[in-house]
Design a protein around this motif. Structure first.
Motif, PDB file in Angstrom:
ATOM      1  N   LEU A  68      -5.472   3.392   6.554  1.00 20.69           N
ATOM      2  CA  LEU A  68      -4.310   3.185   7.415  1.00 20.69           C
ATOM      3  C   LEU A  68      -3.866   4.497   8.052  1.00 20.69           C
ATOM      4  O   LEU A  68      -3.540   4.550   9.241  1.00 20.69           O
ATOM      5  N   MET A  69      -3.884   5.578   7.267  1.00 22.25           N
ATOM      6  CA  MET A  69      -3.533   6.900   7.799  1.00 22.25           C
ATOM      7  C   MET A  69      -4.467   7.282   8.944  1.00 22.25           C
ATOM      8  O   MET A  69      -4.035   7.698  10.013  1.00 22.25           O
ATOM      9  N   LYS A  70      -5.754   7.139   8.671  1.00 21.80           N
ATOM     10  CA  LYS A  70      -6.744   7.535   9.683  1.00 21.80           C
ATOM     11  C   LYS A  70      -6.596   6.710  10.943  1.00 21.80           C
ATOM     12  O   LYS A  70      -6.685   7.241  12.058  1.00 21.80           O
ATOM     13  N   ASP A  71      -6.360   5.426  10.780  1.00 16.56           N
ATOM     14  CA  ASP A  71      -6.216   4.550  11.936  1.00 16.56           C
ATOM     15  C   ASP A  71      -5.015   4.966  12.778  1.00 16.56           C
ATOM     16  O   ASP A  71      -5.117   5.059  14.006  1.00 16.56           O
ATOM     17  N   GLN A  72      -3.876   5.228  12.127  1.00 11.67           N
ATOM     18  CA  GLN A  72      -2.675   5.589  12.890  1.00 11.67           C
ATOM     19  C   GLN A  72      -2.831   6.955  13.561  1.00 11.67           C
ATOM     20  O   GLN A  72      -2.376   7.150  14.694  1.00 11.67           O
ATOM     21  N   VAL A  73      -3.470   7.897  12.858  1.00  7.73           N
ATOM     22  CA  VAL A  73      -3.706   9.225  13.462  1.00  7.73           C
ATOM     23  C   VAL A  73      -4.601   9.084  14.697  1.00  7.73           C
ATOM     24  O   VAL A  73      -4.332   9.674  15.749  1.00  7.73           O
TER      25      VAL A  73
END
Length: 636
Positions: A68-73
């Protein structure tokens, strides 16, 4: 507030906010501690990203899921908003440089896992950062009453002590009354502002069917409801088998689970998002962070463990506000299996200690060391090495994670990155002295720019090799050599599950496992399983109202579109129709007998079947009878 509309239009391309978003953003801009409860697909990220862009300083986002972090970044970077993420598996040097860049104002968003906020390295740097906003995503993880409790979330309150004037926004899609109270207490909210969008989804029709042949029912649903679909199952093996069966049956399908490589996952996701694949058969690893508004059907072939998980997964249908369907299929063995799974998920304390000791031996970690060290992890290899049952070992690892000793990422992907350790002048001198590396260095600088001197840049060995017209292996070999010469740091791609030790290593015999706490958690999970069972087996209460009740939202307005509501409507329609037709039939038969054909012709019904059902029912009760010639009459 016009500037927030400008931000929304500039970066997201939208002219207006969704319901509640503007109210939430306004509260955050007034520096009020805010809890936002928005259903899946309700636009939670905009609620902290827009105000953060309107405020001075960096926004620190705490999130439990690397994917989720990677996707939002990635989404922020695509919008040309500087963002970065820190998670397990990064080298100390990468973390060091990233935090430095946050201090010097190079980034607007710093995504960080809860385990990282406890480190001295982070604490010391955050004191020097200009922080404008603290966002806690998936905030239900802070609550022991929640369905996905993460002990490191309890450390977030320490950040509040360091940043006393920084407002906090906590966001979640699913929270009961106890969880909401826990979030507010554990994050030390001052005069909390709570915003909750109704959990009701007017366009989503919920259904639950008891089926002996679930695959046959699945096929029927997919035939009747056109459009994109997700089918959730529990096991990785079953995703592939079911996808193959659907494909052979003429329905375009593929499978997805956490055991696939990052490249495979990306290819499958892209094909589904662009509608080249119609149906994705997946484990619960699929869907987080994927924004596809036109999903028409989400079908659970296997029941999830909690209604929170079901609501989130089912909620991926119909985000475009058009009619969509969420269907749960089950038979009796599924209900028994749900309860037995909880029992299996809590292995004996001694086995949990044995698993922890085996981990320490596997990675050769001495007592008192290993804090925040990360390692590639293969469950089957590990279990085989120490002769441990794989299933029990998996659950022991999950309990160790619950208790805060490790973080277990079943799906981990980190792309290759480079960072030049020397300045441009030193690099030029190296190139002159080492002509064999000159072409590669020039290509890296041309493709990735001067930022390789200030931060770790994600690179593609494939793209570099294609530009240079050489083999990927040659690029990797030269980058490894440059790493050895201390010219650059080459952090090669990782694509395996990861284990991170979130405390120093304990002696397994003395490790402070909270036996009572594990017993309480087990009972909570059994209660949650019972809520799932009640939801799918209920035969006379609106499905939406059952879900709302679970989330402490009181309503008496039935949805009108779930299977229960539709069945009630059908019965009422028939009852009304029966009484209307009965009167017409009795009037036409008064004092005479008429053939069935004449009756149908005289009444001329909109629904001939319902008229014939009415005549059949009247004949069954003796109100009308059939004469020997087939005519119908009222008996005297």
């Amino acid at each position: 507030m016009s500037h927030i509309h400008d931000i929304l239009k500039t970066y997201w391309g939208y002219d207006s906010f969704r319901p509640l978003q503007e109210d939430i953003i306004s509260a955050v801009l007034q520096k009020q501690d805010t809890l936002a409860l928005l259903p899946t697909g309700g636009g939670k990220s905009v609620c902290f990203q827009v105000p953060a862009l309107a405020m001075d300083g960096i926004c620190i986002v705490i999130s439990p899921l690397i994917a989720l972090m990677k996707d939002q970044v990635e989404q922020l970077q695509k919008r040309h908003i500087p963002a970065v993420a820190l998670y397990s598996g990064l080298t100390r040097r990468e973390i060091d440089i990233t935090l430095d860049n946050c201090v010097f104002g190079q980034y607007k968003f710093l995504y960080i896992s809860p385990e990282r906020i406890q480190t001295e390295l982070f604490i010391e740097r955050v004191k020097r950062m200009k922080v404008g906003l603290l966002a806690v995503d998936e905030a239900h993880c802070i609550s022991q009453w929640g369905y996905d409790f993460r002990p490191p979330y309890l450390e977030i309150v320490k950040l509040r002590e360091i940043l006393p004037d920084v407002p906090v926004i906590a966001l979640t899609a699913t929270a009961t009354k106890e969880v909401r109270k826990d979030i507010i207490d554990k994050l030390a909210f001052r005069k909390p502002q709570v915003f909750q969008k109704s959990f009701a989804r007017e366009n989503l029709s919920y259904s639950a069917f008891k089926e002996e042949n679930k695959e046959k029912k699945l096929y029927t649903i997919l035939q009747r409801v056109p459009g994109s679909a997700v089918v959730y199952v529990r096991s990785r093996k079953r995703t592939q088998k079911l996808a193959e069966w659907l494909t052979q049956s003429g329905i375009s399908a593929d499978f997805y689970h956490a055991g696939l490589s990052n490249q495979q996952r990306s290819q499958k996701q892209d094909a589904w998002i662009t509608n080249h694949t119609r149906v994705m058969v997946a484990t619960n690893a699929f869907g987080m962070g994927i924004d596809k508004p036109d999903v028409r059907t989400v079908i659970h072939i296997d029941l999830p463990d909690t209604l929170e998980a079901y609501y989130q997964e089912a909620g991926r249908a119909g985000r475009d506000e058009k009619k969509a369907y969420a269907v749960a299929l089950y038979h009796q063995s599924d209900i028994t299996d749900l309860q037995e799974r909880v029992e299996r998920a809590y292995p004996p304390i001694e086995f949990i200690r044995r698993t922890y000791q085996s981990l320490a031996n596997y990675y050769q970690i001495a007592v008192g060391s290993g804090y925040l060290s990360s390692y590639d992890f293969e469950l089957d290899t590990f279990a085989d090495t120490y002769k441990l049952p794989p299933s029990d070992t998996y659950y022991a690892l999950k309990r160790l994670e619950d208790e805060g000793f490790i973080q277990f990422n079943e799906s981990f992907y980190s792309p290759s990155k480079v960072y030049f350790q020397i300045d441009k002048k030193q690099l030029y001198e190296f190139q002159v002295a080492n002509a064999g590396f000159d072409v590669l260095i020039k290509m890296l600088l041309r493709m990735y720019g001067g930022e390789v001197f200030t931060s770790f840049m994600v690179i593609s060995e494939y793209a570099v090799a294609r530009q240079l017209q050489i083999q990927i292996a040659d690029v990797e070999r030269m980058l490894t050599a440059l790493h050895g010469y201390n010219i650059l740091i080459y952090d090669k791609q990782k694509d395996k599950p990861q284990i991170t030790f979130t405390t120093v290593r304990f002696n397994a015999v003395d490790m402070p496992l909270q036996t009572r706490h594990l017993q309480i958690r087990k009972q909570q999970e059994l209660d949650k399983v019972q809520a799932v069972i009640t939801y799918v087996t209920h035969q006379n209460r609106c499905r939406t109202l059952l879900l709302l009740e679970y989330f402490d939202e009181i309503s008496d307005k039935e949805c009108g579109v779930c299977d229960i509501c539709l069945e009630k409507k059908k019965q009422k329609d028939y009852s009304d129709y029966f009484h209307q037709n009965r009167q017409k039939i009795l009037q036409l038969l008064t004092g005479k007998e008429i053939s069935l054909q004449q009756l149908v012709y005289a009444i001329n019904p909109k629904n001939e079947k319902m008229l014939l059902d009415t005549i059949r029912e009247m004949a069954g009760t003796g109100e009308v009878k059939y004469a020997a010639n087939g005519n119908i009459y009222i008996p005297s």
